[in-house]
Design a protein around this motif. Structure first.
Motif, PDB file in Angstrom:
ATOM      1  N   GLY A  85       0.816  -1.205   0.000  1.00 50.27           N
ATOM      2  CA  GLY A  85       0.000   0.000   0.000  1.00 50.27           C
ATOM      3  C   GLY A  85       0.848   1.252   0.000  1.00 50.27           C
ATOM      4  N   GLU A  86       0.199   2.390   0.171  1.00 48.20           N
ATOM      5  CA  GLU A  86       0.881   3.678   0.148  1.00 48.20           C
ATOM      6  C   GLU A  86       0.404   4.550   1.293  1.00 48.20           C
ATOM      7  OE1 GLU A  86       1.773   4.280  -4.636  1.00 48.20           O
ATOM      8  OE2 GLU A  86       0.047   5.271  -3.709  1.00 48.20           O
ATOM      9  N   ASP A  87       1.346   5.279   1.874  1.00 50.32           N
ATOM     10  CA  ASP A  87       1.034   6.240   2.923  1.00 50.32           C
ATOM     11  C   ASP A  87       1.034   7.642   2.321  1.00 50.32           C
ATOM     12  OD1 ASP A  87       0.923   4.186   4.703  1.00 50.32           O
ATOM     13  OD2 ASP A  87       2.945   4.490   5.494  1.00 50.32           O
ATOM     14  N   VAL A  88       0.012   8.416   2.660  1.00 50.94           N
ATOM     15  CA  VAL A  88      -0.146   9.764   2.143  1.00 50.94           C
ATOM     16  C   VAL A  88      -0.219  10.728   3.328  1.00 50.94           C
ATOM     17  CG1 VAL A  88      -1.514  11.280   0.658  1.00 50.94           C
ATOM     18  CG2 VAL A  88      -1.453   8.820   0.200  1.00 50.94           C
ATOM     19  N   PHE A 123      -7.773  10.186  -4.907  1.00 51.31           N
ATOM     20  CA  PHE A 123      -8.296  11.547  -4.747  1.00 51.31           C
ATOM     21  C   PHE A 123      -8.761  11.791  -3.316  1.00 51.31           C
ATOM     22  CE2 PHE A 123     -11.915  14.505  -4.796  1.00 51.31           C
ATOM     23  CZ  PHE A 123     -11.298  15.632  -5.330  1.00 51.31           C
ATOM     24  N   ALA A 124      -9.507  10.841  -2.753  1.00 49.70           N
ATOM     25  CA  ALA A 124     -10.025  11.012  -1.395  1.00 49.70           C
ATOM     26  C   ALA A 124      -8.898  11.132  -0.381  1.00 49.70           C
ATOM     27  CB  ALA A 124     -10.946   9.855  -1.038  1.00 49.70           C
ATOM     28  N   VAL A 129      -5.823  14.666   3.467  1.00 51.51           N
ATOM     29  CA  VAL A 129      -4.560  15.248   3.933  1.00 51.51           C
ATOM     30  C   VAL A 129      -4.565  16.758   3.773  1.00 51.51           C
ATOM     31  CG1 VAL A 129      -2.091  15.337   3.453  1.00 51.51           C
ATOM     32  CG2 VAL A 129      -3.268  13.140   3.519  1.00 51.51           C
ATOM     33  N   ARG A 130      -5.130  17.254   2.675  1.00 52.30           N
ATOM     34  CA  ARG A 130      -5.133  18.702   2.452  1.00 52.30           C
ATOM     35  C   ARG A 130      -6.074  19.409   3.415  1.00 52.30           C
ATOM     36  NH1 ARG A 130      -4.601  17.676  -3.719  1.00 52.30           N
ATOM     37  NH2 ARG A 130      -2.441  18.293  -4.093  1.00 52.30           N
ATOM     38  N   HIS A 139      -3.466   5.801   4.850  1.00 53.68           N
ATOM     39  CA  HIS A 139      -2.873   4.612   4.238  1.00 53.68           C
ATOM     40  C   HIS A 139      -3.877   4.000   3.272  1.00 53.68           C
ATOM     41  CE1 HIS A 139      -0.555   0.931   3.744  1.00 53.68           C
ATOM     42  NE2 HIS A 139      -1.675   0.275   3.955  1.00 53.68           N
ATOM     43  N   ARG A 140      -3.489   3.896   2.008  1.00 46.43           N
ATOM     44  CA  ARG A 140      -4.334   3.262   0.996  1.00 46.43           C
ATOM     45  C   ARG A 140      -3.932   1.800   0.884  1.00 46.43           C
ATOM     46  NH1 ARG A 140      -3.813   5.234  -4.220  1.00 46.43           N
ATOM     47  NH2 ARG A 140      -1.849   6.320  -3.872  1.00 46.43           N
TER      48      ARG A 140
END
Length: 335
Positions: A85-88, A123-124, A129-130, A139-140
């Motif tokens: 996965g990915e952390d944003v 996108f979500a 985060v913004r 985390h996705r």
């Protein structure tokens, strides 16, 4: 002479009708010109306002200057997680940490649905985060993508639980956790929560109809905050148009419970409650109560806490609406 002079003076003092009309004409013309000028000015200003809608957009430099003046949107950092996965998170958070500040302590896990992927939440995640750059790290999840979503809710839940544990181990600064899931991901998240929940103590408070069991525990060692699902089949998929592969065709819908496993594997059996592994009840029925080391009831108790808050707000609103006529009468009486 005097009479003739008086007569001539009288004719000069009282002009003829032709002279009166000739003297009024210039004044009328001047008034008409004034009216025309004012109407032309109004029309010109109105046309300018109307044409302003079609004027070319400002240059890129101007738009950039305006944007910078209003404030820059926080930049988003993306990093592959150790367990998948990915952390944003926000780049501003790194700047705060460099200056001695704290890293965002709220971890939000996003889970995709059937035949989905981590990209569904791109996108979500950025919007989360913004909007809250100093509070959340998103985390996705990537452990259940595409055809991996056919493996069954239990196997997907185990994979998600292991992925969450690896993320928590990597992000030592997080203290809170929330889950946001879509469709089938809601069931997977529920199973993972049942696996990750660590109860500490249980106490029940009595307060009339607001009796609620308060749980003091953690999910993956973190404080549980929110559990949000979108269009998740928590009661199974016994209705129409539940599987997109069937295209809503009636003759396929009638046979969906018998043929779903041929299309979506064990997940189809779980969704249509036709699984009976080792003679046990269907998985979705077992996920209502605690089962062995799986604490499924924790999800419903947190949902009940949210519902209790909603009922409290509703009662306060009703009380306010009942008191509103009395308040209006008192205000009018004071006037």
């Amino acid at each position: 002479m005097i009479a003739a002079g008086a007569a001539s003076m009288g004719r000069a003092a009282t002009p003829s009708p032709g002279a009166q009309s000739s003297s009024r004409l210039p004044r009328a013309v001047s008034r008409l010109r004034l009216v025309l000028r004012s109407s032309e000015a109004a029309a010109r200003s109105g046309s300018e306002r109307w044409m302003g809608c079609f004027r070319p957009a400002p240059s890129l430099a101007t738009a950039a200057a305006v944007k910078e003046a209003k404030g820059k949107r926080p930049e988003v950092e993306v990093e592959p997680a150790r367990g998948g996965g990915e952390d944003v998170w926000s780049a501003d958070a790194d700047a705060e940490v460099a200056q001695g500040g704290a890293f965002p302590e709220h971890l939000v896990i996003m889970v995709n649905g059937l035949v989905g992927s981590a990209d569904d939440w791109k996108f979500a995640a950025e919007q989360f985060v913004r909007r809250m750059p100093d509070k959340v790290i998103v985390h996705r999840s990537k452990c259940n993508s595409a055809t991996q979503t056919f493996d069954g809710v239990d196997l997907m839940g185990e994979r998600l639980a292991n992925e969450v544990l690896s993320v928590v181990e990597q992000r030592r600064g997080v203290k809170k956790i929330s889950f946001v899931a879509h469709s089938l991901g809601g069931l997977v998240a529920r199973y993972a929560i049942g696996r990750l929940y660590e109860p500490n103590s249980r106490s029940k408070s009595s307060g009339g109809r607001d009796d609620v069991e308060h749980l003091e525990g953690h999910i993956a060692g973190l404080e549980p905050m929110n559990f949000i699902t979108f269009a998740s089949p928590h009661l199974g998929s016994s209705g129409n148009k539940q599987l997109p592969f069937l295209c809503g065709l009636p003759f396929l819908e009638r046979r969906a419970s018998e043929t779903a496993h041929l299309i979506v594997g064990r997940t189809g059996k779980h969704l249509f409650l036709t699984d009976n592994d080792d003679g046990r009840r269907p998985l979705l029925l077992r996920m209502v109560d605690d089962s062995g080391d799986l604490q499924f009831s924790i999800v419903f108790l947190f949902v009940m806490k949210s519902i209790r808050i909603l009922f409290m707000l509703k009662r306060k609103l009703q009380t306010t609406m009942e008191q509103k006529p009395m308040l209006i009468f008192m205000i009018q009486k004071r006037r």
